[in-house]
Design a protein around this motif. Structure first.
Motif, mmCIF file in Angstrom:
data_model
loop_
_atom_site.group_PDB
_atom_site.id
_atom_site.type_symbol
_atom_site.label_atom_id
_atom_site.label_comp_id
_atom_site.label_asym_id
_atom_site.label_seq_id
_atom_site.Cartn_x
_atom_site.Cartn_y
_atom_site.Cartn_z
ATOM 1 N N VAL A 232 0.831 -1.203 0.000
ATOM 2 C CA VAL A 232 0.000 0.000 0.000
ATOM 3 C C VAL A 232 0.866 1.254 0.000
ATOM 4 O O VAL A 232 0.622 2.200 -0.750
ATOM 5 N N GLU A 233 1.890 1.266 0.830
ATOM 6 C CA GLU A 233 2.731 2.463 0.953
ATOM 7 C C GLU A 233 3.645 2.665 -0.256
ATOM 8 O O GLU A 233 3.992 3.789 -0.581
ATOM 9 N N GLU A 234 4.041 1.599 -0.889
ATOM 10 C CA GLU A 234 4.958 1.692 -2.033
ATOM 11 C C GLU A 234 4.236 1.477 -3.366
ATOM 12 O O GLU A 234 4.863 1.147 -4.365
ATOM 13 N N ARG A 235 2.940 1.707 -3.403
ATOM 14 C CA ARG A 235 2.172 1.435 -4.630
ATOM 15 C C ARG A 235 2.624 2.290 -5.801
ATOM 16 O O ARG A 235 2.612 1.839 -6.947
ATOM 17 N N LYS B 221 5.412 2.320 -11.105
ATOM 18 C CA LYS B 221 6.518 2.761 -11.963
ATOM 19 C C LYS B 221 7.336 1.578 -12.450
ATOM 20 O O LYS B 221 7.757 1.543 -13.609
ATOM 21 N N LEU B 222 7.570 0.618 -11.589
ATOM 22 C CA LEU B 222 8.328 -0.563 -11.964
ATOM 23 C C LEU B 222 7.617 -1.333 -13.068
ATOM 24 O O LEU B 222 8.255 -1.748 -14.049
ATOM 25 N N PHE B 223 6.303 -1.501 -12.957
ATOM 26 C CA PHE B 223 5.557 -2.207 -13.986
ATOM 27 C C PHE B 223 5.558 -1.433 -15.308
ATOM 28 O O PHE B 223 5.650 -2.031 -16.377
ATOM 29 N N LYS C 231 7.075 -2.662 -18.869
ATOM 30 C CA LYS C 231 6.227 -2.665 -20.058
ATOM 31 C C LYS C 231 6.889 -1.894 -21.192
ATOM 32 O O LYS C 231 6.866 -2.317 -22.344
ATOM 33 N N ALA C 232 7.527 -0.762 -20.873
ATOM 34 C CA ALA C 232 8.219 0.027 -21.895
ATOM 35 C C ALA C 232 9.410 -0.739 -22.460
ATOM 36 O O ALA C 232 9.664 -0.696 -23.671
ATOM 37 N N GLU C 233 10.132 -1.442 -21.610
ATOM 38 C CA GLU C 233 11.260 -2.251 -22.078
ATOM 39 C C GLU C 233 10.767 -3.376 -22.976
ATOM 40 O O GLU C 233 11.431 -3.723 -23.962
#
Length: 157
Positions: free
Chosen positions: A127-130, A135-137, A141-143
């Motif tokens: 929840v806190e790092e959502r 951003k990681l996902f 996806k961009a890569e």
């Protein structure tokens, strides 16, 4: 989401206060100090289980609860997962101790609820790092959608 985070932190504090402090620290200390006066002799003789139970409660649950309030969620989650491993080790040691005792496997109800504290710490981290997780996902996806290099030659000509 802020309200959910606060509610989960309150529940985490309650779980850690009851099972982490009261049960995880006071019970092993009382068993080690009193010995066979309050518990069966086979449990009192196994101080290794009590020491591991005590260390698991402190490192695996009390420190992560403090780290959560200091907003160090990743470290708290890692320590909590180590606490889960410690709880499973303690459970295995009590199972071995009570292998030949029919109808009992030791004081499971005293330390196994800490598994829920581990899950709660992981949910608090999520929840806190959502924002960071999103951003990681997106980066992944961009890569994934990047143009692959050609093995035949340069396409720019």
């Amino acid at each position: 989401m802020k309200v959910l985070s606060v509610i989960m932190k309150i529940i985490e504090t309650g779980i850690v206060c009851v099972w982490g402090v009261a049960v995880g620290i006071f019970f092993p200390i009382c068993i080690m100090v009193s010995g066979p006066e309050i518990v069966p002799a086979d449990i009192a003789a196994r101080t290794d289980i009590m020491v591991i139970w005590l260390i698991t409660a402190i490192v695996g649950y009390i420190l992560p609860a403090a780290l959560i309030f200091g907003k160090h969620y990743r470290i708290a989650a890692c320590l909590s997962v180590l606490g889960l491993v410690g709880v499973l080790v303690v459970n295995g040691m009590f199972d071995d101790l009570y292998r030949y005792t029919e109808g009992s496997s030791g004081p499971d109800g005293l330390y196994l609820p800490l598994i829920f504290a581990t899950l709660l710490v992981i949910f608090i981290l999520a929840v806190e790092e959502r924002a960071n997780i999103a951003k990681l996902f997106e980066t992944k996806k961009a890569e994934k959608e990047e143009k692959a290099p050609s093995i035949l030659g340069d396409d720019s000509e």
